[in-house]
Scaffold this motif. Sequence first.
Motif, PDB file in Angstrom:
ATOM      1  N   TRP A 185     -23.999  32.611 -18.326  1.00 13.83           N
ATOM      2  CA  TRP A 185     -23.136  31.423 -18.215  1.00 13.83           C
ATOM      3  C   TRP A 185     -22.831  30.938 -19.622  1.00 13.83           C
ATOM      4  O   TRP A 185     -23.719  30.457 -20.336  1.00 13.83           O
ATOM      5  CB  TRP A 185     -23.829  30.341 -17.399  1.00 13.83           C
TER       6      TRP A 185
ATOM      7  N   SER B  64     -20.838  28.292 -21.795  1.00 20.77           N
ATOM      8  CA  SER B  64     -20.235  26.974 -21.610  1.00 20.77           C
ATOM      9  C   SER B  64     -19.825  26.372 -22.946  1.00 20.77           C
ATOM     10  O   SER B  64     -20.461  26.607 -23.976  1.00 20.77           O
ATOM     11  CB  SER B  64     -21.210  26.033 -20.898  1.00 20.77           C
TER      12      SER B  64
ATOM     13  N   HIS C  16     -18.775  22.575 -24.616  1.00 20.65           N
ATOM     14  CA  HIS C  16     -18.824  21.136 -24.383  1.00 20.65           C
ATOM     15  C   HIS C  16     -18.162  20.401 -25.545  1.00 20.65           C
ATOM     16  O   HIS C  16     -18.243  20.827 -26.697  1.00 20.65           O
ATOM     17  CB  HIS C  16     -20.273  20.669 -24.242  1.00 20.65           C
TER      18      HIS C  16
ATOM     19  N   LYS D 215     -21.263  25.140 -28.052  1.00 27.96           N
ATOM     20  CA  LYS D 215     -21.092  26.300 -27.178  1.00 27.96           C
ATOM     21  C   LYS D 215     -22.463  26.913 -26.914  1.00 27.96           C
ATOM     22  O   LYS D 215     -23.238  27.142 -27.843  1.00 27.96           O
ATOM     23  CB  LYS D 215     -20.148  27.321 -27.827  1.00 27.96           C
TER      24      LYS D 215
ATOM     25  N   TYR E  82     -17.861  31.338 -16.964  1.00 28.18           N
ATOM     26  CA  TYR E  82     -17.430  30.594 -18.141  1.00 28.18           C
ATOM     27  C   TYR E  82     -17.036  29.177 -17.721  1.00 28.18           C
ATOM     28  O   TYR E  82     -16.486  28.980 -16.630  1.00 28.18           O
ATOM     29  CB  TYR E  82     -16.234  31.276 -18.813  1.00 28.18           C
ATOM     30  N   SER E  83     -17.329  28.223 -18.574  1.00 31.27           N
ATOM     31  CA  SER E  83     -16.955  26.843 -18.269  1.00 31.27           C
ATOM     32  C   SER E  83     -16.509  26.126 -19.537  1.00 31.27           C
ATOM     33  O   SER E  83     -17.003  26.407 -20.635  1.00 31.27           O
ATOM     34  CB  SER E  83     -18.115  26.088 -17.620  1.00 31.27           C
TER      35      SER E  83
ATOM     36  N   GLY F 195     -15.804  22.082 -20.736  1.00 31.09           N
ATOM     37  CA  GLY F 195     -15.968  20.688 -20.348  1.00 31.09           C
ATOM     38  C   GLY F 195     -14.779  19.824 -20.719  1.00 31.09           C
ATOM     39  O   GLY F 195     -13.835  20.266 -21.393  1.00 31.09           O
TER      40      GLY F 195
ATOM     41  N   THR G  22     -15.133  19.420 -15.458  1.00 37.92           N
ATOM     42  CA  THR G  22     -15.416  20.697 -16.101  1.00 37.92           C
ATOM     43  C   THR G  22     -14.726  21.818 -15.343  1.00 37.92           C
ATOM     44  O   THR G  22     -14.723  21.854 -14.111  1.00 37.92           O
ATOM     45  CB  THR G  22     -16.926  20.952 -16.147  1.00 37.92           C
TER      46      THR G  22
ATOM     47  N   TYR H   6     -14.511  25.724 -14.343  1.00 37.50           N
ATOM     48  CA  TYR H   6     -15.343  26.919 -14.207  1.00 37.50           C
ATOM     49  C   TYR H   6     -14.468  28.124 -13.884  1.00 37.50           C
ATOM     50  O   TYR H   6     -13.629  28.062 -12.989  1.00 37.50           O
ATOM     51  CB  TYR H   6     -16.383  26.746 -13.106  1.00 37.50           C
TER      52      TYR H   6
END
Length: 274
Positions: A183, A185, A187, A194, A229-230, A232, A242, A244
């Motif tokens: 995952w 992400s 932010h 990251k 992957y996300s 924010g 967020t 996704y």
Amino acid sequence: MITLWKVRSSLQEHIQPVTQTCGVLLLLFSLNGCAQNQAFTPAPDGEQVTITVKVPQNLAAEPMRVMYRSEKCPIKRSGADWSSYEEDGYLSTTVQPQQQGQSDLYEAKLPINGEGRCQWRLSNVTFGVTYANTMHFGENVKAGPGGGAIVMFDQHLPQQRSAFQATIKVNGDLVISKDYYPWASEHFLGGHEKLARLFGEGEIYLYYRALNARKVVFEPLLHADYALYSVGQKVKKEGSYTRYVYPDGRVTADGRNPSFQKLQSIRLSKEKAP
């Protein structure tokens, strides 16, 4: 392999100096307070728990956080009404699991009982895996939490506890074999960051109570080709959530947490396809 004398040496290396000053004690035993400075010495020829972690490619075994407790050396606590009470004393240390030859197995042997007045006994161990290499996720990506387990060897709560994650009770030895997905992400709120972490069916940790276990095996099954992957919010506003992106290209941004079951379904469907 960590032998008994190496564990004894490691524990004493951390514990012996703490009797000098309370400040050092707080650094090494932050949960213990200044009232307790009783050293841990493994009982000679005592029982041990062997914890083995199978480490997938690009991951690394995290240092194990080991906690011991003692009924003989309690500590005093203050209640909300300023009343005082006692609870079992506790101390913690860190043990680095050792690679077994050239294999992907990392192992530590932990003594269960300590000798001396306090008669320390193994209470719980926190262990797991994390990303050792995040370069394939891009630049400036840090390794995040996830991919861990806490095993309790008594009836006490562990060092860290989630109110939402159930504790699984096990009789005898314990084998933990679970699916995990990468995952990645990004932010923005509160600072740009990251992270690359492992996403499983639980939260950061899985919780087990195994009172009689003498062998614990943790085998995380990393499905590296099915990454989540996300991204924010950049600005906090109503209706903005967020985003996704799942391995099959599906995108959600409805305020809900990512779905482990959706990742499982995507992978299993592709594996079953002709």
